[in-house]
Structures are given as structure tokens and as C-alpha cells.
Design an enzyme around this catalytic site. Structure first.
Site, short mmCIF file in Angstrom:
data_model
loop_
_atom_site.label_atom_id
_atom_site.label_comp_id
_atom_site.label_asym_id
_atom_site.label_seq_id
_atom_site.Cartn_x
_atom_site.Cartn_y
_atom_site.Cartn_z
N LYS A 53 0.86 -1.18 0.00
CA LYS A 53 0.00 0.00 0.00
C LYS A 53 0.90 1.24 0.00
O LYS A 53 1.75 1.39 0.87
CB LYS A 53 -0.86 -0.02 1.26
CG LYS A 53 -1.69 1.24 1.54
CD LYS A 53 -3.02 1.16 0.83
CE LYS A 53 -3.98 2.25 1.32
NZ LYS A 53 -4.57 1.93 2.63
N SER A 55 0.94 5.69 -1.37
CA SER A 55 0.10 6.82 -1.74
C SER A 55 -0.06 6.87 -3.26
O SER A 55 0.88 6.57 -4.00
CB SER A 55 0.74 8.13 -1.27
OG SER A 55 0.90 8.17 0.11
N THR A 109 -0.38 11.46 -0.82
CA THR A 109 -1.47 12.18 -1.48
C THR A 109 -1.86 13.39 -0.65
O THR A 109 -2.18 14.45 -1.19
CB THR A 109 -2.68 11.26 -1.68
OG1 THR A 109 -2.30 10.13 -2.47
CG2 THR A 109 -3.81 12.00 -2.39
N ALA A 110 -1.82 13.24 0.67
CA ALA A 110 -2.17 14.36 1.55
C ALA A 110 -1.28 15.57 1.26
O ALA A 110 -1.77 16.70 1.11
CB ALA A 110 -2.04 13.93 3.01
N HIS A 153 -6.19 9.52 8.01
CA HIS A 153 -6.74 8.39 8.75
C HIS A 153 -7.74 8.83 9.83
O HIS A 153 -8.55 9.74 9.62
CB HIS A 153 -5.62 7.54 9.35
CG HIS A 153 -4.67 6.99 8.34
ND1 HIS A 153 -5.08 6.49 7.13
CD2 HIS A 153 -3.32 6.87 8.36
CE1 HIS A 153 -4.03 6.07 6.45
NE2 HIS A 153 -2.95 6.30 7.17
#
Length: 279
Positions: A53, A55, A109-110, A153
Site C-alpha cells: 500500500k 500513496s 497524497t495528503a 486516517h
């Protein structure tokens, strides 16, 4: 087979069946739980884990050796990153000029959404960017070690517990600005694998999780970093959705919009976006 994902409830909920041999025909998995900043770095190595996993924002650096899978990730609406401060008087972008800001990863991505937003809303520029594990960001903002924090999150459910205030919801901004859902976490598989088969395994693991929600409860809470059962459930309900089984046209359009816009702004390398579709 080596797989790496976060200890967050949405990931442990999705991958519980897969890594506990509840999906027929799957191999034995060697699981590593890692923060997104670590996996974004691992994705740049040709000899990295088989499945992981990362981004969506890190895809341009991973795409040489890894394939984006159409399932198992995190993409949706109302689930975007937040910018938090410990002041109730700040007024959006002007409050961040020259500020010291904590972020979970420079290739998250944030952070990419933050940079896109900041080009339009922050006069001048921000100050220092400090990368730290996401669970350390809110305490750092509360304690004045940084001026603001970019959180992801379950932080959207718990930031008030730290006495913090939301400056901006970057997901809300993105959805309003583009009409697209927010592409957060991507699942990638090494190009040496049968990606159709791996995708099928993951899709079946998601479906098992939905059909047997109680089966993964202990596993989820074991890795949830002392999160309450209700917060863990809210986390799963928010991040595990129809895009978890198939990105579909809407999901891919959101990914293309994010990466295409970021490349145009010079924030990430350009890439052939259509090549992200594995089959």
C-alpha cells in the site's frame, strides 16, 4: 509472498482474510505493517515487497517496477486530509504563510493535495516542512513543536481530543474544485506477478470482510494503536467502500485528475496515465 500495508483499521479489515489463509488458492503471506512514508520509499526499489500500500501520489516513482491494482486501496468522498492548528483564530491560507508544518510523507497524497491547495490559498509560501509518522503529528501541533499539521486516517475523528482546530478539509476542497472523489492509498503489485490473480485475491478478501465483519474485529483492534472500537469502525466505514473492490471509471478519472494536475504544476514527474490501468 511479501505484503506490506499499514496497521490502520481499513487495511487490516480488508486484508484480514487474505493474510489469514481464508481465501482459497492463495500463498502464505509474510506481512509487514508500515507507515505510508516507509512504503512510499520501498516502492522506489526494484527488489521491494511483492504487494504493498502506497500513496497514489507516489505512483510516478513506483510505476517502473510495480502495477497499480484496481482494488484494495483507499479512494472516496468525505475522507480527505485535514490541516489542523492549535488556534481557533486562524483564517485559512493566511495562517500558514511561513509556518512550520508537519506532514506524513513528502510523497503522500495528503501532501500533494496540500501543495495544490497552497498554490492558490497561501500568500507567499509556507515555511519548513517536517515529515513525521502520522500518529505523532497531532501531539506535535498540540505541544507547539510545529505550527500546523497535515493529518490523515482516524485523525478526523480524534483531533478535538487534542484541543486542535480544523483549518481546512483538503478533501472537501478537492471534491468541490474537481467533482472527483479523493485518491488516497493505492495498492501496487510487482510486475513479475500475475496481477489479475492478485487482484482477484484482494477483491475476494474485501468481499469476505464485508460478509463476515466480526471475523476481523480482534485483528483490527490488535493493530489499531489503542484506538477505541467505535473509532475503528468509523474508520472502516469511511475508507472501505465500493472503490475498494473496483476503482472503475470514476476512480481512475480521479487518479488521472490528481496526477495530471500535479504533473502540470511540476510537483511530480509526468507519466502516461493510461498505462496505470493494469488490464
Amino acid at each position: 509472498m511479501k505484503i506490506v500495508f499499514s496497521p490502520c483499521p481499513n487495511d487490516t479489515f480488508i486484508y484480514h482474510a487474505l493474510v489469514h489463509n481464508l481465501i482459497s488458492g492463495t500463498p502464505q503471506f509474510d506481512v509487514t505493517y508500515a507507515d505510508i512514508n516507509i512504503t512510499n520509499s520501498l516502492a522506489t526499489k526494484s527488489n521491494g515487497p511483492d504487494i504493498m500500500k502506497i500513496s497514489f501520489a507516489a505512483l510516478p516513482w513506483a510505476h517502473k517496477d510495480y502495477v497499480l491494482l484496481p482494488c484494495g486501496g483507499a479512494l472516496g468522498r468525505g475522507c480527505g486530509p485535514l490541516i489542523l492548528t492549535n488556534s481557533k483564530e486562524n483564517k485559512e491560507g493566511s495562517a500558514l504563510s511561513g509556518s512550520r508544518i508537519a506532514v506524513p510523507s513528502e510523497r503522500s497524497t495528503a501532501y500533494l493535495l496540500f501543495r495544490l491547495w497552497a498554490t492558490e490559498h497561501v500568500p507567499g509560501s509556507v515555511g519548513d516542512i517536517v515529515v513525521m509518522p502520522f500518529h505523532e503529528i497531532m501531539p506535535a501541533v498540540r505541544d507547539g513543536k510545529v505550527d500546523a499539521g497535515l493529518v490523515i486516517h482516524e485523525a478526523r475523528f480524534t483531533y478535538s481530543d487534542y484541543g486542535l482546530s480544523q483549518l481546512v478539509d483538503l478533501g472537501q476542497w478537492w471534491e468541490s474544485d474537481t467533482g472527483h472523489p479523493i485518491p488516497l492509498g493505492a495498492i501496487i503489485a510487482h510486475r513479475t506477478l500475475d496481477v489479475k490473480q492478485v487482484s482477484d485475491w484482494i477483491r475476494k478478501s474485501v468481499e469476505y470482510a464485508w460478509k463476515h465483519p466480526e471475523a476481523s474485529k480482534d485483528y483490527v483492534l490488535e493493530h489499531a494503536q489503542e484506538m477505541s472500537p467505535q473509532v475503528a469502525k468509523s474508520h472502516i466505514d469511511l475508507y472501505v467502500n465500493e472503490f475498494s473492490t473496483d476503482l472503475g471509471d470514476e476512480g481512475y478519472a480521479a487518479v488521472f485528475a490528481l496526477l495530471g494536475r500535479a504533473a502540470k504544476e511540476g510537483l511530480i514527474p509526468e507519466m502516461d496515465l493510461q498505462s496505470l490501468k493494469p488490464f
